[in-house]
Design a protein around this motif. Structure first.
Motif, short mmCIF file in Angstrom:
data_model
loop_
_atom_site.label_atom_id
_atom_site.label_comp_id
_atom_site.label_asym_id
_atom_site.label_seq_id
_atom_site.Cartn_x
_atom_site.Cartn_y
_atom_site.Cartn_z
N ASN A 126 0.70 -1.35 0.02
CA ASN A 126 -0.03 -0.10 -0.13
C ASN A 126 0.94 1.25 0.06
O ASN A 126 1.80 1.25 0.70
N ILE A 127 0.48 2.25 -0.73
CA ILE A 127 1.25 3.58 -1.03
C ILE A 127 0.10 4.59 -0.57
O ILE A 127 -1.01 4.65 -1.15
N SER A 128 0.37 5.51 0.22
CA SER A 128 -0.57 6.57 0.54
C SER A 128 0.08 7.97 0.58
O SER A 128 1.22 7.99 0.73
N TYR A 129 -0.94 9.00 0.49
CA TYR A 129 -0.35 10.30 0.61
C TYR A 129 -1.41 10.83 1.58
O TYR A 129 -2.88 10.99 1.54
N ASN A 130 -1.17 11.66 2.73
CA ASN A 130 -2.09 12.24 3.74
C ASN A 130 -1.91 13.64 3.49
O ASN A 130 -0.87 14.32 3.83
N TYR A 131 -3.01 14.34 3.10
CA TYR A 131 -2.91 16.00 2.94
C TYR A 131 -3.80 16.49 4.50
O TYR A 131 -5.11 15.84 4.45
N ASN A 132 -3.02 17.18 4.98
CA ASN A 132 -3.56 17.83 6.11
C ASN A 132 -3.99 19.41 5.90
O ASN A 132 -2.97 20.10 5.62
N THR A 133 -4.99 19.55 6.28
CA THR A 133 -5.56 21.14 6.17
C THR A 133 -5.28 22.08 7.01
O THR A 133 -4.72 21.79 8.17
N GLU A 134 -5.10 23.36 6.69
CA GLU A 134 -4.54 24.47 7.53
C GLU A 134 -5.53 24.78 8.59
O GLU A 134 -6.81 24.46 8.26
N THR A 135 -5.35 25.25 9.49
CA THR A 135 -6.26 25.50 10.85
C THR A 135 -6.06 26.89 11.26
O THR A 135 -4.70 27.38 11.65
#
Length: 422
Positions: free
Chosen positions: A309-318
């Motif tokens: 499995n290969i993944s990319y995690n995008y976290n939004t600004e707050t």
């Protein structure tokens, strides 16, 4: 005398005729016996011929069964046609068929379902829910971490001398998370999932400031319990796995910040450690939205299944009181092997690694905020019934940033929600 001379030849002819009659009877009797013996021999030959035909038929059946078994082992979904059935279905020699006979070898063999392996994470393991069925999955997760941290709130005027607060802390962290998930099979290749956790956390920090020559350690405890972050996931099987290609499954995992945010936690001054602050309670969520697309590859080689499995995690600004916080995105990779012990029990071994990029506040990167989280994964699965499976997974941290132990027990239960024929 004359009369006797006339009677003697007649008497000799009559005696000869009587002898011929007896001989004829003897021949007829012998012929009857020979015919009877011949009938017996012909019956024996007929019986032997029948047995020979039966043995030949058995030999032909065994000869046809051997390639049929081989064909069934190579392709269990393809129907096996025996020689007898082929002869029955074949058209007469002088008559042409009015439609194609047999199958095109290039014909699509159908969609193969991903094999079931012990679930190691939200994107690796398990099996896609079938169309019209719903899977309810209660789970219980425990995490433990123990590490040392050095806090330096000081400045140096030469490399060997620091003025300010130097604090060495040992932090022991326990995390318990009970969650309830529901998965629904939209089609046999596409499922949708909702997961709501409840989190309890407990931290024990033992601190000894070295700059004030403290003789004893100061211990501070904090805990927090509340609902965690809601998870919404969907999975779709992209490929069939035909012609030697792996089965590919696309995953999208969304995290909604419904838990207690770390930015809403109040900090208090520690007693006995000047300048040190500690949280009054612990958060149960991350405090921002997160999106994680990934691709899972499965390659069955009975009785084993290779996966990756290969993944990319995008976290939004707050936006917070101190400014705009941009949590670092992350990229992850995992791989391993699942092995079926029997039709009810299986286990898997794997490794997972995630790199979290640098976080930033108001556009300024935070030094030292990069993380590398590596775990060795072990999973076990036991099919208790056709509807219920017990799944236990263990993660052992291999890097300083990873949890030392992560233990997860899942119990998916499958029910008919809507008839698959609808």
């Amino acid at each position: 005398m004359v009369f006797l001379s006339l009677l003697l030849p007649w008497h000799e002819g009559f005696a000869e005729e009587l002898n011929n009659v007896d001989l004829l009877k003897e021949y007829k009797k012998l012929l009857a016996e020979q015919q009877k013996e011949f009938q017996i021999q012909r019956k024996i030959i007929a019986d032997q011929g029948q047995e020979l035909q039966q043995m030949k038929a058995r030999l032909d059946a065994l000869s046809n069964q051997a390639p049929s078994n081989k064909q069934a082992a190579e392709n269990p979904k393809k129907p096996v046609v025996t020689a007898a059935a082929s002869q029955r279905s074949a058209p007469p020699p002088n008559q042409l068929p009015d439609k194609p006979v047999g199958k095109d070898p290039t014909e699509h063999k159908g969609m193969q379902r991903p094999p079931e392996i012990p679930r190691l994470s939200e994107t690796v393991g398990g099996v896609l829910t079938r169309k019209g069925k719903i899977a309810i999955e209660p789970s219980l997760q425990y995490g433990y971490n123990d590490n040392y941290r050095v806090f330096l709130d000081a400045y140096t005027f030469i490399p060997a001398i620091a003025i300010g607060l130097i604090d060495i802390r040992q932090i022991k962290r326990h995390t318990m998370m009970a969650s309830l998930a529901a998965r629904y099979g939209i089609t046999d290749r596409w499922e949708f999932e909702l997961r709501m956790p409840y989190v309890y956390r407990s931290d024990s920090q033992r601190s000894r400031p070295v700059d004030i020559s403290a003789a004893t350690d100061e211990t501070f405890n904090a805990s927090g319990s509340s609902i965690g972050d809601l998870e919404i996931a969907t999975r779709y099987q992209l490929t069939s796995g035909a012609n030697g290609w792996p089965i590919l499954v696309g995953n999208v995992l969304t995290t909604v910040p419904t838990g207690k945010s770390p930015f809403d936690i109040e900090y208090v001054n520690a007693q006995g450690v000047p300048g040190a602050t500690y949280p009054s309670e612990l958060p149960t969520g991350v405090g921002y939205f997160s999106f994680q697309p990934s691709i899972t590859a499965l390659y069955p080689t009975d009785p084993a299944v290779f996966f990756g499995n290969i993944s990319y995690n995008y976290n939004t600004e707050t936006k917070q009181d101190f400014g705009t916080f941009d949590p670092g995105d992350a990229i992850g990779l995992s791989f391993g092997l699942g092995f079926g012990i029997n039709d009810r029990t299986s286990f898997s071994l794997g490794y997972s690694h995630r790199h979290v990029f640098t976080s930033a506040v108001n556009g300024e990167e935070i030094e030292g905020s990069e993380l590398d989280i590596g775990q060795f994964l072990v999973g076990y699965s036991f099919k208790y019934s056709p509807q219920t499976t017990f799944n236990l997974s263990l993660g052992i941290g291999t890097t300083d940033d990873a949890q030392a132990v992560n233990l997860n027990f899942r119990m998916p239960m499958t029910f008919d929600f809507i008839s698959a024929d609808l």
